[in-house]
Design a protein around this motif. Structure first.
Motif, PDB file in Angstrom:
ATOM      1  N   CYS A 206       0.844  -1.192   0.000  1.00  0.00           N
ATOM      2  CA  CYS A 206       0.000   0.000   0.000  1.00  0.00           C
ATOM      3  C   CYS A 206       0.880   1.242   0.000  1.00  0.00           C
ATOM      4  CB  CYS A 206      -0.904  -0.018   1.225  1.00  0.00           C
ATOM      5  SG  CYS A 206      -1.859   1.486   1.466  1.00  0.00           S
ATOM      6  N   PHE A 207       0.692   2.107  -0.984  1.00  0.00           N
ATOM      7  CA  PHE A 207       1.518   3.307  -1.114  1.00  0.00           C
ATOM      8  C   PHE A 207       1.334   4.245   0.080  1.00  0.00           C
ATOM      9  CE2 PHE A 207       1.813   7.747  -2.804  1.00  0.00           C
ATOM     10  CZ  PHE A 207       3.199   7.791  -2.886  1.00  0.00           C
ATOM     11  N   MET A 326      -3.691  13.118  -5.551  1.00  0.00           N
ATOM     12  CA  MET A 326      -4.557  11.950  -5.577  1.00  0.00           C
ATOM     13  C   MET A 326      -6.006  12.372  -5.349  1.00  0.00           C
ATOM     14  SD  MET A 326      -2.113   9.427  -3.310  1.00  0.00           S
ATOM     15  CE  MET A 326      -2.687   7.867  -3.984  1.00  0.00           C
ATOM     16  N   THR A 333      -5.466   5.121  -9.193  1.00  0.00           N
ATOM     17  CA  THR A 333      -4.595   4.210  -9.927  1.00  0.00           C
ATOM     18  C   THR A 333      -3.148   4.344  -9.472  1.00  0.00           C
ATOM     19  OG1 THR A 333      -3.670   3.697 -12.106  1.00  0.00           O
ATOM     20  CG2 THR A 333      -4.462   5.934 -11.776  1.00  0.00           C
ATOM     21  N   ILE A 334      -2.431   3.260  -9.523  1.00  0.00           N
ATOM     22  CA  ILE A 334      -1.057   3.230  -9.017  1.00  0.00           C
ATOM     23  C   ILE A 334      -0.094   4.032  -9.893  1.00  0.00           C
ATOM     24  CG2 ILE A 334      -0.158   1.192 -10.246  1.00  0.00           C
ATOM     25  CD1 ILE A 334       0.825   0.252  -7.413  1.00  0.00           C
ATOM     26  N   SER A 335      -0.546   4.463 -11.067  1.00  0.00           N
ATOM     27  CA  SER A 335       0.319   5.259 -11.944  1.00  0.00           C
ATOM     28  C   SER A 335       0.634   6.625 -11.344  1.00  0.00           C
ATOM     29  CB  SER A 335      -0.339   5.438 -13.317  1.00  0.00           C
ATOM     30  OG  SER A 335      -1.550   6.164 -13.196  1.00  0.00           O
ATOM     31  N   VAL A 337       1.856   7.147  -8.438  1.00  0.00           N
ATOM     32  CA  VAL A 337       2.952   7.032  -7.462  1.00  0.00           C
ATOM     33  C   VAL A 337       4.228   7.720  -7.933  1.00  0.00           C
ATOM     34  CG1 VAL A 337       4.505   5.397  -6.328  1.00  0.00           C
ATOM     35  CG2 VAL A 337       2.041   4.967  -6.351  1.00  0.00           C
ATOM     36  N   LEU A 375       7.638   0.920 -11.133  1.00  0.00           N
ATOM     37  CA  LEU A 375       6.335   1.471 -11.528  1.00  0.00           C
ATOM     38  C   LEU A 375       6.446   2.537 -12.617  1.00  0.00           C
ATOM     39  CD1 LEU A 375       4.509   1.797  -8.076  1.00  0.00           C
ATOM     40  CD2 LEU A 375       4.115   0.092  -9.864  1.00  0.00           C
ATOM     41  N   SER A 468      -3.607   2.103  -5.804  1.00  0.00           N
ATOM     42  CA  SER A 468      -2.381   2.478  -5.089  1.00  0.00           C
ATOM     43  C   SER A 468      -2.444   2.209  -3.594  1.00  0.00           C
ATOM     44  CB  SER A 468      -2.082   3.963  -5.323  1.00  0.00           C
ATOM     45  OG  SER A 468      -3.189   4.755  -4.946  1.00  0.00           O
ATOM     46  N   THR A 469      -3.650   2.059  -3.045  1.00  0.00           N
ATOM     47  CA  THR A 469      -3.784   1.872  -1.601  1.00  0.00           C
ATOM     48  C   THR A 469      -4.660   0.664  -1.287  1.00  0.00           C
ATOM     49  OG1 THR A 469      -5.676   3.392  -1.531  1.00  0.00           O
ATOM     50  CG2 THR A 469      -3.494   4.327  -1.096  1.00  0.00           C
TER      51      THR A 469
END
Length: 508
Positions: A206-207, A326, A333-335, A337, A375, A468-469
């Motif tokens: 988890c970011f 965010m 989305t994890i992009s 990060v 990533l 992302s989380t």
């Protein structure tokens, strides 16, 4: 609703004719009669069909109490007061009925999804009993990101990584999505990567939790820790002493200084500490006078400490500004990060102060170099950030990475797949216009990118569909004590149903 007068009007399926002759009172009475008729007809139809009437008081109250995580006995007491003839278990039966109905519709919705991401939250229920709340995430055919809580259940064994993975596999199997899952997002669960070795799932931490961990470790540095402790002591003195606070407000009024409520952090969360430091720094000018008058001169901050407080405020504000990239709610989305880390670490590198340098060191420790992060590929496939990540010289290396991932994915899922070359598509994608930072990258790939870049869009949607989380963003960076406390007040037998409906009722 149009009023049935000179131009006519409609209630339900009944059309009122144009009528100048009808008196105003007659028209209103006619409206009331037709409303009653339509309502009665609807209730009779609902009774014949045996289906629950969504407009009933009970269903409305159930939705209200589920949304606010109120215990079922509290909700039942309210309904009992409104409906004294409520038969035993009728309220609970209604909840079960809605739960089963929603669960059936969710299973149907999941059946049309091709690839999924699983998130899991490990938390303690009342007497430190370990519970898991499992959610799934996927991108539908229109490019909309969907998130649904699947199940909340007690850990059947000790909450080790191996046991948790086995329980997750069992839950995924019951929902019929085990083969669709490709990524698992967790927080505070070490050794998860090793536990997933025999599956086709990829583990991502988890970011938000990793970022919180980096900040906490930096704030535990000796110098920062001592100064934060002293600042908390000053704030506590004014909050606990009525006369001291009264004198402070009088002095601020005389000197025309700003007056804001001082904040004492209730935990070690960095956002709470930031608010405390901001308020302290903004109002400190009048404090030394009061402290000296109360023989608390030792609590006064010296010039160097005041300077460092300002530096700490600036450092933590950098984190707050970066995380504002965010969404405020739901899942991102994890992009996001890599762009966020680049902004964060770039700004920290320009700042002075012990906390800024400590935060930068911890970010490097936990995330490494954002320019060479794993990533980076996902961020490059986000049309909002591609120009920040990609350049002409990166196309060849990115093409090789995509081919390797395609081969690895085919092997892990035991599929035969022809290896595609993405070089031409990547070059076209790089030269294509970016979308605004507030745009939706998934919708863009589904509606626009899929028509132009074809096979590249399939990989992009898969990667950008990873969240992302492990928990929704409204709880990721702030300690949502209200949510946690209400969740713990729910009875065990209703816990899964209420948390499930809290996420899914009327959302499918």
């Amino acid at each position: 609703m149009p009023y049935p007068g000179r131009r006519g009007g409609r209630i339900g399926h009944i059309q009122f004719p144009r009528s100048e002759e009808l008196a105003l009172g007659e028209r209103r009475q006619r409206v009331r009669n037709m409303r009653y008729q339509c309502t009665t007809d609807h209730q009779e139809r609902s009774h014949r069909d045996g289906s629950p009437d969504i407009c009933t008081t009970m269903r409305h109250l159930l939705h209200l109490f589920v949304a606010h995580l109120e215990p079922l006995d509290t909700a039942e007491a309210v309904v009992q007061a409104l409906k004294p003839n409520l038969r035993p278990n009728e309220f609970c039966e209604q909840l079960h009925s809605i739960y089963n109905e929603t669960k059936t519709r969710l299973k149907q919705a999941l059946g049309s999804a091709h690839e999924m991401v699983l998130t899991v939250e490990l938390w303690s229920y009342r007497t430190e009993e370990p519970y898991l709340t499992v959610a799934c995430h996927f991108v539908d055919r229109l490019g909309y990101h969907k998130s649904h809580t699947l199940e909340t259940t007690r850990c059947v064994d000790d909450p080790t990584a191996v046991n948790i993975v086995q329980q997750l596999l069992s839950i995924a199997d019951v929902w019929g999505i085990k083969e669709k899952i490709h990524t698992l997002i967790t927080a505070q669960m070490p050794n998860m990567k090793e536990a997933l070795a025999n599956t086709s799932w990829t583990h991502m931490p988890c970011f938000a939790h990793t970022l919180d961990l980096a900040i906490k470790e930096a704030m535990k540095g000796e110098s920062a820790h001592v100064l934060l402790k002293k600042c908390r002591k000053v704030v506590r003195f004014f909050q606990s002493g009525t006369e001291a606070e009264k004198k402070l407000r009088e002095l601020q009024s005389q000197l025309r200084f700003s007056q804001k409520e001082l904040v004492q952090p209730i935990d070690d969360g960095w956002l709470c500490s930031l608010i405390m430091l901001e308020r302290l720094d903004d109002q400190y000018q009048a404090m030394p006078i009061v402290l000296t008058q109360r023989s608390k001169k030792d609590m006064c901050l010296n010039e160097q400490e005041l300077k460092e407080v300002k530096n700490m405020v600036l450092a933590l504000q950098t984190f707050r500004d970066a995380t504002s990239m965010m969404k405020s709610k739901g899942f991102e989305t994890i992009s996001i990060v890599i762009p966020l880390l680049k902004k964060l670490m770039g700004n920290l590198g320009k700042q002075k102060g012990m906390l800024s340098s400590g935060l930068l060191a911890q970010c490097k420790k936990h995330f490494g170099n954002p320019n060479k992060h794993k990533l980076s590929l996902t961020a490059a496939l986000d049309p909002r950030f591609k120009n920040m990540i990609l350049s002409d010289g990166d196309v060849n290396s990115l093409n090789e990475t995509l081919i390797k991932e395609q081969q690895a994915n085919a092997r892990s899922r035991q599929m035969s797949s022809s290896v595609l070359n993405f070089e031409e598509s990547l070059t076209m994608y790089l030269n294509h216009d970016s979308i605004p930072e507030g745009g939706d990258p998934l919708a863009w790939w589904r509606m626009t990118g899929s028509k132009i870049f074809k096979d590249l869009s399939k990989i992009a949607v898969r990667k950008l569909g990873v969240v992302s989380t492990a928990i929704p963003l409204e709880r990721a960076f702030e300690k949502d004590e209200m949510f946690r406390n209400r969740r713990k007040c729910l009875a065990r037998e209703n816990l899964d149903m209420i948390l499930f409906l809290n996420s899914n009722w009327l959302e499918i």
